[in-house]
Motif scaffolding. Sequence first.
Motif, short mmCIF file in Angstrom:
data_model
loop_
_atom_site.label_atom_id
_atom_site.label_comp_id
_atom_site.label_asym_id
_atom_site.label_seq_id
_atom_site.Cartn_x
_atom_site.Cartn_y
_atom_site.Cartn_z
N LEU A 253 -59.98 38.04 -30.16
CA LEU A 253 -60.79 37.74 -31.33
C LEU A 253 -59.95 37.79 -32.60
CD1 LEU A 253 -64.06 39.66 -30.43
CD2 LEU A 253 -63.84 37.19 -30.73
N ARG A 254 -58.93 38.62 -32.58
CA ARG A 254 -58.00 38.71 -33.73
C ARG A 254 -57.19 37.42 -33.85
NH1 ARG A 254 -55.19 42.12 -37.17
NH2 ARG A 254 -52.91 42.05 -37.13
N HIS A 255 -56.72 36.91 -32.71
CA HIS A 255 -55.98 35.63 -32.72
C HIS A 255 -56.89 34.49 -33.17
CE1 HIS A 255 -52.77 37.79 -30.88
NE2 HIS A 255 -53.37 37.92 -29.72
N HIS A 256 -58.13 34.54 -32.72
CA HIS A 256 -59.09 33.51 -33.11
C HIS A 256 -59.28 33.51 -34.63
CE1 HIS A 256 -62.70 30.96 -32.95
NE2 HIS A 256 -63.20 31.79 -33.86
N PHE A 257 -59.40 34.69 -35.20
CA PHE A 257 -59.59 34.81 -36.65
C PHE A 257 -58.43 34.17 -37.42
CE2 PHE A 257 -58.78 37.04 -40.63
CZ PHE A 257 -60.04 37.06 -41.23
N ALA A 258 -57.21 34.46 -37.00
CA ALA A 258 -56.03 33.92 -37.68
C ALA A 258 -55.98 32.40 -37.57
CB ALA A 258 -54.76 34.54 -37.10
N CYS A 259 -56.17 31.89 -36.36
CA CYS A 259 -56.06 30.44 -36.15
C CYS A 259 -57.19 29.69 -36.85
CB CYS A 259 -56.05 30.13 -34.66
SG CYS A 259 -54.53 30.67 -33.83
#
Length: 324
Positions: A253-259
């Motif tokens: 979910l952290r990677h999703h937020f950044a992308c």
Amino acid sequence: MVNCMNKFKSQLSTNIESFLMFKHSVGASYQTGEYYLHNFDKYNLVNGNYDYLDKKVVENWVQQLKERTHSQDMGYMSYIREFGRYLNSIDNKSYILCDKYKSVRYKANVYLFSNEELHKFFQQIELYKGCASTLKESLILPAIFRFLYYFGARCKEARVLETKDVHLDLGYIDIIGSKAHRDRRLFISKESKAYFEKYDSLMNNIIPNRKYYFSDKIDKYYSSNSISLYFNKIWDLAGLRKETEIKPRAYDLRHHFACENLLKWSANGENVFAKLPYLMTYMGHSNLESTYYYLHLIPDFFPKYNQLSSSSNELIPEVDEYEV
């Protein structure tokens, strides 16, 4: 970090120092790169003392390091190649380490969610809340996942978040004692504020003096295993499990937020590179290179954004595992 005063001795010293100043000016700490450039400077000094990058000297330096270190992670190749690009743009003769010398690149174990998957995941959380038998699964864990989704925080940051650091009335949450001791402030949107005001009201009635914001204990926070088990349960109940090489995790979910932020800025015609320092600070990265990483990640999942990363191939460093 290597002592900056008079540390470079060869005829490349001025150019190395200028290159490092450039790296620092865009927010990169570049400590490991500085270490290897210092090593190369000493090698150059006793092997011709060139004022440019000589092909033979560079390749011999790489070879002797390769033989000496026995490591599969040969990040020093990235640093000398990047310095070569920089110097060649100035003198038009410095050697750029060719592609046959490639470090082992970090292949991230990253799963990027589709919007449809996230919709089904959070929809299933709402369905499961109705039949969950514990406060933990009916209220607290669902709130943790909303927190991860809204703010792109690390899972541990959510688990150890203290109630005293949540200031809904002022519109922000303080992340204290995070990775690399990079404290930061997360500002709250109207949507997330409404969600957590409701959560707060319920929790304050049940456990008014809790130390940790996401916990049903007075002074204990949840283990990482609690987050993983709940994520896997909801993912399976939502019918999202499939045979893939990379398995989704709560941390994704952290990677999703950044992308998502990078894609949104690009779609809005904003200068993505100018925005990266803001994203770096918001996510608590220790240097800009960790944030640049997401520009490499996006094209693997969203081919139409290849241009976004390919236009910066000369500027974005190769990313090693320890930097992510």
